[in-house]
Design an enzyme around this catalytic site. Sequence first.
Site, PDB file in Angstrom:
ATOM      1  N   CYS A 175       0.818  -1.224   0.000  1.00  0.00           N
ATOM      2  CA  CYS A 175       0.000   0.000   0.000  1.00  0.00           C
ATOM      3  C   CYS A 175       0.853   1.276   0.000  1.00  0.00           C
ATOM      4  CB  CYS A 175      -0.947   0.008   1.200  1.00  0.00           C
ATOM      5  SG  CYS A 175      -0.165  -0.441   2.761  1.00  0.00           S
ATOM      6  N   HIS A 288      -3.459   6.319   4.372  1.00  0.00           N
ATOM      7  CA  HIS A 288      -2.063   6.621   4.704  1.00  0.00           C
ATOM      8  C   HIS A 288      -1.698   8.031   4.225  1.00  0.00           C
ATOM      9  CE1 HIS A 288      -1.602   2.572   5.834  1.00  0.00           C
ATOM     10  NE2 HIS A 288      -0.858   2.089   4.858  1.00  0.00           N
TER      11      HIS A 288
END
Lengths: 380, 380
Positions: A175, A288
Amino acid sequence: MAAFANQQLHYHHRTDLFGRLRNPGAKLRSGPTRVRMSLQENAPSLAVVGVTGAVGQEFLSVLADRDFPYSSIKMLASKRSAGQRISFQDKNYLVEELTTESFNGVDIALFSAGGSISKEFGPLAVDRGTIVVDNSSAFRMQDGVPLVVPEVNPEAMDGIKAGKGKGALIANPNCSTIICLMAVTPLHRHSKVVRMVVSTYQAASGAGAAAMRELELQTHEVLEGKQPTCKIFQRQYAFNLFSHNSSVLPNGYNEEEMKLVKETRKIWNDSNVKVTATCVRVPVMRAHAESVNLQFEKPLDEDTARDILKTAPGLVVIDDRVSNNFPTPLEVSKKDDVAVGRIRQDVSLEGNYGLDIFICGDQIRKGAALNAVQIAEMLL
Amino acid sequence: MAAFANQQLHYHHRTDLFGRLRNPGAKLRSGPTRVRMSLQENAPSLAVVGVTGAVGQEFLSVLADRDFPYSSIKMLASKRSAGQRISFQDKNYLVEELTTESFNGVDIALFSAGGSISKEFGPLAVDRGTIVVDNSSAFRMQDGVPLVVPEVNPEAMDGIKAGKGKGALIANPNCSTIICLMAVTPLHRHSKVVRMVVSTYQAASGAGAAAMRELELQTHEVLEGKQPTCKIFQRQYAFNLFSHNSSVLPNGYNEEEMKLVKETRKIWNDSNVKVTATCVRVPVMRAHAESVNLQFEKPLDEDTARDILKTAPGLVVIDDRVSNNFPTPLEVSKKDDVAVGRIRQDVSLEGNYGLDIFICGDQIRKGAALNAVQIAEMLL
């Protein structure tokens, strides 16, 4: 939010205040009901492995949102989850236990059930002619396995597309790598990146749905003055942050950091690019953030950089200095696009050889499920 | 926590789970009651300006903890707070309104009431012979005003100490700078730092007690599914993070970031050191974290660096790779020492010319009040 609207950010879900899964754990969530169905006779047959997990559920959501065509879809999970029912696009499915026979007749399988499941069942599926898009780290660095971000290195799929009909493994990058390279690659194509210093601000979702629930539970407990329940991370996460929970390697980097280093080299097909990273978990639910310092081979001024980023696919620029409006994890939660801002010339490097940028992206969506489904779309 | 105990971390307060002020806003907190009193006839007379604020309260706490000697102490604040009562070391004090007459007979004044108050009243106090230790940014970059971290550049105080008895201004650096340089300076002394890339993870406390209360309130609201109250930051802070709220300058850096750049140069007396920074607010109460990438003029290996940091004053090394135990903001909350860990050779720079480290320090304590009181101690 106006900046998003203006720039046609892909809103597939209404963002809740929390960024949490709508029904964390208890009930399985189905993708949004759409008038148009993707069930088509001549389309590929699909399997979703790890369908009861956070990313597994997001696979379904993304497949529905993008009208991904399929002739059938198998819902696969561990023995523990088998027998549950999932409603998807107006049909009811039984969650089946993943076995060696699961992939008979399956054209494309989306895996997100952890590295050991991928290692065991991925090659078995390939032997049966299935194309596996794997979200684990099991095969990412393996020679011959493409590691793909469709907007970044679609050419890595050429071999697989040429061998149409045969089984193959394709790896979904980590990710943090996907989110970073979505913003950095367009700049790198214009002016080669020679060194990159990354510091991450990573959400709970990267550690799965249980970690998200623990953050929520702990936050309740701490607000009530109680000792927090620490099962997933063995430490207090609420109102705190900590170095990423992956194992620390002999060189002092944790695994998450070395994924950024190594995957960047493989995806860019550039063994010389220098990357260092510090990965940190922050008490945010599912998106994130990354602070990235870039050094270029040739000068790149910030205005050119901003123009490049504004036209890059899958990216939205939020860079309003006057109103101090820049990307935040909450704004990108449950959204497809990665957001980038704080684009500025690095004052520590003369001659426009450096830039600092700040990137946010939904960890479950572009960081995992969406990217995998986009890879699968390249096979259609 | 064992690592702290072993390394004699200075525990002055029991850390609560939350890191919040004990009585946020409502009632004023006095310093811990100690048997030994610091009230002494021949000691300097003190004034605390902004005594009702988060840092003002911490000034009192630190003065008591360190048995700072004083013959008298004035509690000064704005007209709005005047008339409140503060209990300090078994005596009761009336909070007085700050006026031009406040500094008559005051030897040392600790200021933390914002830049405009410092600009107005700091020079007036100096004219009356008071030595002002100012926590605002008003005078930090002014020529002739020492900018001091006692462990880092005590020599900057030489001029003031020589002119004993005369009024003078001394500036307390910004919290992010203090915390960063506490860990970086011992390395810099061994092997000159030529470039530093900093990404911060900053707590609510840097924006004052009201910001801490807003983070707490918002978290309650979001957990209950309500729209969060956004008065201080004009955005959701709970379960989110955002680029630092200070103004963004024409070069794209915000003020907080440029403080790190400029203050480092002044404190190190080195106009050549290259610094870039990205400053971010995270939903943590009162301790900052910083991810710092360092480039050195000469090679510095990580073992030497760790040894240097282990013996540096005011610093504790938490660097346990096996159990993934590294500094966290919660562990350093309400503690004096700055913690450093994740000490590793930067894989992006060959020949040991780079290191990555991760630093945590209490923003209110070493980042503000403790550092100011330590400066005042140098005057005794």
